[in-house]
Design an enzyme around this catalytic site. Structure first.
Site, short mmCIF file in Angstrom:
data_model
loop_
_atom_site.label_atom_id
_atom_site.label_comp_id
_atom_site.label_asym_id
_atom_site.label_seq_id
_atom_site.Cartn_x
_atom_site.Cartn_y
_atom_site.Cartn_z
CG ASP A 1 9.25 67.13 -79.04
OD1 ASP A 1 8.54 68.16 -79.10
OD2 ASP A 1 8.93 66.12 -78.38
CG HIS B 1 17.63 71.53 -85.66
ND1 HIS B 1 17.16 70.25 -85.36
CD2 HIS B 1 18.80 71.34 -86.32
CE1 HIS B 1 18.02 69.36 -85.80
NE2 HIS B 1 19.02 69.98 -86.39
CG ASN C 1 15.52 67.44 -75.16
OD1 ASN C 1 14.56 67.94 -74.61
ND2 ASN C 1 15.43 66.78 -76.30
CD GLU C 2 19.33 64.80 -74.18
OE1 GLU C 2 19.71 65.35 -75.24
OE2 GLU C 2 18.20 64.33 -74.05
CG ASP D 1 27.76 51.76 -72.07
OD1 ASP D 1 28.82 51.14 -71.84
OD2 ASP D 1 26.81 51.28 -72.71
CB ALA E 1 25.48 50.36 -69.40
CD GLN F 1 26.40 62.82 -83.16
OE1 GLN F 1 27.36 62.07 -83.13
NE2 GLN F 1 25.42 62.70 -84.04
P1 NAP Z 1 15.81 61.88 -82.91
O1 NAP Z 1 16.65 60.65 -82.96
O2 NAP Z 1 14.82 62.13 -83.99
O3 NAP Z 1 15.05 61.96 -81.49
C1 NAP Z 1 14.70 60.87 -80.78
C2 NAP Z 1 13.26 61.04 -80.29
O4 NAP Z 1 13.23 61.90 -79.15
C3 NAP Z 1 12.30 61.63 -81.30
O5 NAP Z 1 11.12 60.86 -81.31
C4 NAP Z 1 12.07 63.02 -80.75
O6 NAP Z 1 10.82 63.54 -81.12
C5 NAP Z 1 12.10 62.75 -79.28
N1 NAP Z 1 12.27 63.90 -78.38
C6 NAP Z 1 13.10 64.96 -78.51
N2 NAP Z 1 12.96 65.78 -77.44
C7 NAP Z 1 12.02 65.22 -76.64
C8 NAP Z 1 11.46 65.59 -75.40
N3 NAP Z 1 11.86 66.69 -74.75
N4 NAP Z 1 10.55 64.76 -74.84
C9 NAP Z 1 10.16 63.62 -75.45
N5 NAP Z 1 10.65 63.22 -76.64
C10 NAP Z 1 11.58 64.01 -77.21
O7 NAP Z 1 16.79 63.13 -82.76
P2 NAP Z 1 16.38 64.66 -82.61
O8 NAP Z 1 14.97 64.85 -83.10
O9 NAP Z 1 17.49 65.46 -83.18
O10 NAP Z 1 16.38 64.84 -81.02
C11 NAP Z 1 17.55 64.81 -80.27
C12 NAP Z 1 17.17 64.16 -78.98
O11 NAP Z 1 17.04 62.76 -79.17
C13 NAP Z 1 18.19 64.28 -77.89
O12 NAP Z 1 18.09 65.52 -77.21
C14 NAP Z 1 17.83 63.09 -77.02
O13 NAP Z 1 16.96 63.46 -75.98
C15 NAP Z 1 17.08 62.15 -77.94
N6 NAP Z 1 17.76 60.87 -77.99
C16 NAP Z 1 17.11 59.80 -77.45
C17 NAP Z 1 17.71 58.55 -77.40
C18 NAP Z 1 16.96 57.43 -76.80
O14 NAP Z 1 15.80 57.61 -76.42
N7 NAP Z 1 17.57 56.27 -76.65
C19 NAP Z 1 19.01 58.39 -77.92
C20 NAP Z 1 19.65 59.49 -78.47
C21 NAP Z 1 19.01 60.74 -78.47
P3 NAP Z 1 10.50 64.06 -82.63
O15 NAP Z 1 10.30 62.81 -83.42
O16 NAP Z 1 9.24 64.84 -82.44
O17 NAP Z 1 11.65 64.88 -83.11
#
Ligand code: NAP
Ligand code: MN
Length: 264
Positions: free
Chosen positions: A45, A50, A121-122, A149, A184, A224
């Site tokens: 995802d 990207h 996403n967000e 937070d 939080a 970021q």
């Molecule tokens: P990452 O740290 O690899 O992503 C975190 C996880 O979120 C990965 O497992 C990614 O899947 C999954 N993901 C991304 N979009 C998703 C969606 N629409 N639905 C369900 N899971 C999803 O970083 P990244 O791959 O660059 O992704 C950035 C995203 O990470 C941000 O948009 C944010 O949503 C998420 N994120 C999550 C947390 C948390 O859950 N605490 C904290 C920071 C950011 P893949 O492994 O397939 O890439």
């Protein structure tokens, strides 16, 4: 038809990328990174995020397809073993597209400069070390003074990502909406926030106003940045939408089940 491929750049994704490129060119499709009509994302995802930001300026012309080389994704919902089927469907143009809502974020600075971002996403607003203090307005009316937070403002398709980890609701992407979820929040006899996630329709907006002239972190999907000198940030459902090519039905709730409950 013109296509482009975004790879996560690991060995498996790159091999699959080369294979897909050769197959599609054999069918007479043209590899064009500048103006593709279909973009294959190979990885996770995150890879699709990207790809989205790479082509965010031409969303009306592009349809995205995601192949997962790791675990099943929400955007990356095709298996590598389905590549040949996928290529054939693209070549024969046997696919529909679905459009999902996006989040528009406008950052207004005190010096009257402003910047607009699109999120798939967000967007998150966080202060790493000191409490974030923001006034929250909904449709021009003061709603609450948030202390905590941070806040996560997500799209329906992003509701399964960071938003879910924060306890927000999963929203079906046919709903034209956005969701505000707390990180939080401080709640005691003095400070109050609503506590629940809020889901707002397309004609509503949310404005955050820093109370002190505080610097904070902002994310737009995986991107970021540090924000300073901010007067307000406006969130609403964007006019633009993102399109995904659909070759077979794979309902959203089934993806939710297969990702979070069991994949069988
Ligand atoms: P990452 O740290 O690899 O992503 C975190 C996880 O979120 C990965 O497992 C990614 O899947 C999954 N993901 C991304 N979009 C998703 C969606 N629409 N639905 C369900 N899971 C999803 O970083 P990244 O791959 O660059 O992704 C950035 C995203 O990470 C941000 O948009 C944010 O949503 C998420 N994120 C999550 C947390 C948390 O859950 N605490 C904290 C920071 C950011 P893949 O492994 O397939 O890439
Ligand atoms: Mn990732």
């Amino acid at each position: 038809m013109k296509f482009s491929i975004q790879s996560r750049q690991d060995v498996q994704s790159n091999e699959l990328m080369d294979l897909a490129k050769t197959y599609l060119q054999d069918f007479g499709l043209v590899y064009d990174e500048e103006e593709p009509e279909i973009v294959l994302s190979i990885g996770g995802d995150g890879t699709l995020l990207h790809a989205f930001h790479r082509y965010a300026k031409s969303l009306d012309k592009v349809a995205f397809v995601g192949i997962h080389t790791g675990h099943l994704g929400f955007y990356a919902d095709w298996k590598p073993s389905e590549l040949e089927k996928l290529v054939l469907s693209i070549a024969k143009k046997e696919f529909n597209t679905v459009a999902y809502p996006l989040l528009e974020v406008q950052v207004h600075h005190h010096n009257s400069e402003s910047n607009t971002y699109l999120a798939l996403n967000e967007a998150t607003i966080k202060s790493p070390d000191v409490t974030l203090v923001m006034d929250v307005e909904l449709n021009g009316e003061h709603f609450e003074r948030f202390r905590g937070d941070g806040l996560c403002v997500s799209t329906p398709s992003g509701s399964t990502a960071y938003n879910k980890a924060l306890g927000g609701a999963i929203i079906h992407p046919t709903l034209n909406a956005f969701q505000i979820t707390e990180m939080a929040s401080i709640n005691n006899r003095v400070f109050r926030t609503v506590g629940s996630s809020l889901v707002l329709p397309a004609h509503h907006n949310c404005v955050l106003k820093p109370v002190k002239d505080q610097q904070f972190n902002m994310t737009i999907d995986h991107i970021q940045m540090i924000q300073t000198d901010v007067k307000s940030i406006t969130f609403n459902v964007a006019n633009e939408r993102v399109r995904f090519a659909r070759f077979r039905p794979f309902p959203f709730w089934e993806r939710v089940h297969d990702s979070f409950i069991a994949n069988e």
